[in-house]
Design an enzyme around this catalytic site. Structure first.
Site, mmCIF file in Angstrom:
data_model
loop_
_atom_site.group_PDB
_atom_site.id
_atom_site.type_symbol
_atom_site.label_atom_id
_atom_site.label_comp_id
_atom_site.label_asym_id
_atom_site.label_seq_id
_atom_site.Cartn_x
_atom_site.Cartn_y
_atom_site.Cartn_z
ATOM 1 N N LYS A 99 0.839 -1.218 0.000
ATOM 2 C CA LYS A 99 0.000 0.000 0.000
ATOM 3 C C LYS A 99 0.868 1.260 0.000
ATOM 4 O O LYS A 99 0.678 2.159 -0.814
ATOM 5 C CB LYS A 99 -0.918 0.019 1.240
ATOM 6 C CG LYS A 99 -1.766 -1.228 1.417
ATOM 7 C CD LYS A 99 -2.606 -1.156 2.669
ATOM 8 C CE LYS A 99 -1.822 -1.111 3.958
ATOM 9 N NZ LYS A 99 -1.073 -2.347 4.292
ATOM 10 N N ARG A 137 -9.508 0.895 8.823
ATOM 11 C CA ARG A 137 -8.942 -0.404 9.171
ATOM 12 C C ARG A 137 -9.908 -1.233 10.008
ATOM 13 O O ARG A 137 -9.574 -2.343 10.399
ATOM 14 C CB ARG A 137 -7.697 -0.147 10.006
ATOM 15 C CG ARG A 137 -6.457 -0.786 9.495
ATOM 16 C CD ARG A 137 -5.365 -0.309 10.423
ATOM 17 N NE ARG A 137 -4.152 -0.987 10.236
ATOM 18 C CZ ARG A 137 -3.120 -0.485 9.569
ATOM 19 N NH1 ARG A 137 -3.209 0.671 8.975
ATOM 20 N NH2 ARG A 137 -2.013 -1.163 9.501
ATOM 21 N N ARG A 140 12.268 -4.981 5.191
ATOM 22 C CA ARG A 140 11.977 -3.587 4.797
ATOM 23 C C ARG A 140 12.896 -2.592 5.512
ATOM 24 O O ARG A 140 13.186 -2.729 6.688
ATOM 25 C CB ARG A 140 10.529 -3.261 5.136
ATOM 26 C CG ARG A 140 10.196 -1.779 4.945
ATOM 27 C CD ARG A 140 8.731 -1.518 4.951
ATOM 28 N NE ARG A 140 8.072 -1.840 6.198
ATOM 29 C CZ ARG A 140 6.761 -1.731 6.393
ATOM 30 N NH1 ARG A 140 5.982 -1.307 5.418
ATOM 31 N NH2 ARG A 140 6.239 -2.041 7.544
ATOM 32 N N ARG A 183 11.726 -0.565 11.021
ATOM 33 C CA ARG A 183 10.656 -0.204 11.950
ATOM 34 C C ARG A 183 10.608 -1.187 13.117
ATOM 35 O O ARG A 183 10.767 -2.385 12.916
ATOM 36 C CB ARG A 183 9.306 -0.220 11.204
ATOM 37 C CG ARG A 183 8.919 1.139 10.665
ATOM 38 C CD ARG A 183 7.718 1.113 9.766
ATOM 39 N NE ARG A 183 6.558 0.376 10.232
ATOM 40 C CZ ARG A 183 5.410 0.287 9.553
ATOM 41 N NH1 ARG A 183 5.293 0.917 8.389
ATOM 42 N NH2 ARG A 183 4.405 -0.402 10.006
ATOM 43 N N ARG A 191 0.524 -8.486 13.763
ATOM 44 C CA ARG A 191 -0.145 -7.531 12.856
ATOM 45 C C ARG A 191 -0.984 -8.272 11.813
ATOM 46 O O ARG A 191 -2.077 -7.828 11.448
ATOM 47 C CB ARG A 191 0.896 -6.639 12.162
ATOM 48 C CG ARG A 191 1.484 -5.599 13.108
ATOM 49 C CD ARG A 191 2.792 -5.020 12.587
ATOM 50 N NE ARG A 191 2.662 -4.344 11.330
ATOM 51 C CZ ARG A 191 3.681 -4.073 10.517
ATOM 52 N NH1 ARG A 191 4.911 -4.435 10.845
ATOM 53 N NH2 ARG A 191 3.476 -3.441 9.388
HETATM 54 P P1 AP5 Z 1 4.971 -1.466 1.854
HETATM 55 O O1 AP5 Z 1 4.512 -0.751 0.643
HETATM 56 O O2 AP5 Z 1 5.762 -0.681 2.859
HETATM 57 O O3 AP5 Z 1 3.758 -2.252 2.536
HETATM 58 P P2 AP5 Z 1 2.441 -1.701 3.245
HETATM 59 O O4 AP5 Z 1 1.293 -2.438 2.668
HETATM 60 O O5 AP5 Z 1 2.386 -0.200 3.198
HETATM 61 O O6 AP5 Z 1 2.739 -2.248 4.702
HETATM 62 P P3 AP5 Z 1 2.758 -1.506 6.116
HETATM 63 O O7 AP5 Z 1 3.537 -2.436 7.039
HETATM 64 O O8 AP5 Z 1 3.290 -0.113 6.058
HETATM 65 O O9 AP5 Z 1 1.312 -1.506 6.463
HETATM 66 P P4 AP5 Z 1 0.693 -1.570 7.812
HETATM 67 O O10 AP5 Z 1 -0.683 -1.446 7.366
HETATM 68 O O11 AP5 Z 1 0.973 -2.705 8.702
HETATM 69 O O12 AP5 Z 1 1.451 -0.403 8.619
HETATM 70 P P5 AP5 Z 1 0.996 1.077 8.974
HETATM 71 O O13 AP5 Z 1 2.199 1.919 8.938
HETATM 72 O O14 AP5 Z 1 -0.202 1.454 8.193
HETATM 73 O O15 AP5 Z 1 5.842 -2.722 1.370
HETATM 74 C C1 AP5 Z 1 6.465 -3.599 2.303
HETATM 75 C C2 AP5 Z 1 7.859 -4.004 1.777
HETATM 76 O O16 AP5 Z 1 7.713 -4.762 0.592
HETATM 77 C C3 AP5 Z 1 8.757 -2.823 1.421
HETATM 78 O O17 AP5 Z 1 10.068 -3.156 1.779
HETATM 79 C C4 AP5 Z 1 8.628 -2.704 -0.110
HETATM 80 O O18 AP5 Z 1 9.822 -2.198 -0.709
HETATM 81 C C5 AP5 Z 1 8.361 -4.139 -0.522
HETATM 82 N N1 AP5 Z 1 7.409 -4.238 -1.631
HETATM 83 C C6 AP5 Z 1 6.272 -3.519 -1.822
HETATM 84 N N2 AP5 Z 1 5.640 -3.916 -2.936
HETATM 85 C C7 AP5 Z 1 6.379 -4.936 -3.451
HETATM 86 C C8 AP5 Z 1 6.237 -5.783 -4.605
HETATM 87 N N3 AP5 Z 1 5.205 -5.652 -5.452
HETATM 88 N N4 AP5 Z 1 7.191 -6.712 -4.821
HETATM 89 C C9 AP5 Z 1 8.250 -6.867 -3.972
HETATM 90 N N5 AP5 Z 1 8.442 -6.090 -2.877
HETATM 91 C C10 AP5 Z 1 7.517 -5.139 -2.618
HETATM 92 O O19 AP5 Z 1 0.498 0.880 10.489
HETATM 93 C C11 AP5 Z 1 1.408 0.634 11.557
HETATM 94 C C12 AP5 Z 1 0.624 0.533 12.878
HETATM 95 O O20 AP5 Z 1 -0.047 1.798 13.149
HETATM 96 C C13 AP5 Z 1 -0.514 -0.512 12.891
HETATM 97 O O21 AP5 Z 1 -0.008 -1.801 13.221
HETATM 98 C C14 AP5 Z 1 -1.440 0.077 13.971
HETATM 99 O O22 AP5 Z 1 -0.983 -0.185 15.260
HETATM 100 C C15 AP5 Z 1 -1.351 1.580 13.721
HETATM 101 N N6 AP5 Z 1 -2.373 2.068 12.771
HETATM 102 C C16 AP5 Z 1 -2.154 2.587 11.529
HETATM 103 N N7 AP5 Z 1 -3.322 2.932 10.959
HETATM 104 C C17 AP5 Z 1 -4.294 2.616 11.842
HETATM 105 C C18 AP5 Z 1 -5.710 2.706 11.813
HETATM 106 N N8 AP5 Z 1 -6.350 3.196 10.737
HETATM 107 N N9 AP5 Z 1 -6.404 2.274 12.894
HETATM 108 C C19 AP5 Z 1 -5.779 1.779 13.987
HETATM 109 N N10 AP5 Z 1 -4.432 1.663 14.081
HETATM 110 C C20 AP5 Z 1 -3.696 2.075 13.015
#
Ligand code: AP5
Length: 223
Positions: free
Chosen positions: A20, A92, A131, A163, A174
């Protein structure tokens, strides 16, 4: 930003590591579409030591979700005044999706599409544990799949970090949180006709091509 004169208002949905953030950043670079990542906003609050950050830190470190009321309040402030946006990591939970619907009705800004990225569990774990993140911009790299020119250093500005919630133990939590609390949104949005499924297992550029097709910009139309 617009695509063929239409405001771009997207939700990016999918498990941790599905890509994402990677695709949101590409849309931002290519079209100037504002990426609003609740994860990045929360990490900034944690780094700044705000009240909200202090409240959120424990939930984030344990792989759980920050309470809906905290997130919805934060997003109401963030969305007001924006015409085009790419929501990355919000909503979410079903209550967050209902709150978003109500906000967008109030603002008169309906969503254009909800893009669902998916990949198998083993791939998600490999991506997250490999990552590297720029804590200033939120840009991400991967040690193998998308390496920076110099290991541990952003191609644009300074050091990368891993991270604290990208350890295997927290990643597994997660993923379980996603299955229990976020996956029900697939059915929620399937009923609206907005949901587009994207195969997140493909290489990054192929995923981007599918995203551009889904938003009607497959020809790379300028913003
Ligand atoms: P990346 O694009 O970084 O993946 P992502 O889907 O964005 O994963 P996140 O871990 O950032 O999502 P998340 O939803 O857990 O974390 P968030 O920060 O939102 O890609 C991952 C890796 O793969 C990278 O190294 C990239 O280079 C590689 N990659 C990408 N695409 C690829 C491909 N096609 N092929 C190969 N490699 C690829 O949330 C963190 C925390 O915040 C949550 O756990 C929660 O506690 C809190 N939080 C955030 N939002 C909320 C909410 N709305 N409600 C409640 N708590 C929340």
């Amino acid at each position: 930003m617009t695509v063929h004169g239409r405001a771009l208002r997207l939700v990016l949905l999918g498990p941790p590591g599905a890509g994402k953030g990677t695709q949101a950043k590409i849309l931002e670079e290519r079209f100037g579409a504002l990426q609003i990542s609740t994860g990045d906003l929360l990490r900034k609050h944690v780094a700044d030591g705000t009240q909200l950050g202090l409240k959120a830190k424990g939930y984030m470190e344990s792989g759980g979700l920050v309470p809906d009321d905290v997130i919805v309040g934060m997003m109401e402030d963030r969305l007001a005044g924006e015409n085009s946006f790419v929501l990355d990591g919000f909503p979410r939970t079903v209550p967050q999706a209902e709150a978003l619907d109500a906000m967008l009705v109030r603002l008169g800004k309906p969503l254009g599409a909800v893009l669902l990225f998916d990949a198998d569990r083993e791939t998600l774990i490999r991506r997250l544990t490999g990552r590297w993140t720029n804590p200033r911009s939120g840009a991400t790299y991967h040690a193998v799949f998308n390496p920076p020119k110099v290991a541990g250093v952003d191609d644009v500005d300074g050091p990368l970090v891993q991270r604290p919630d990208d350890t295997l133990e927290v990643v597994e939590k997660r993923l379980a949180t996603y299955d229990a609390q976020t996956a029900p949104l697939i059915e929620y949005y399937a009923g609206t006709g907005l949901l587009v499924r994207i195969d997140g297992l493909q290489p990054i550029e192929r995923v981007t091509a599918d995203v551009l097709r889904a938003v009607g910009a497959a020809d790379g139309a300028p913003a």
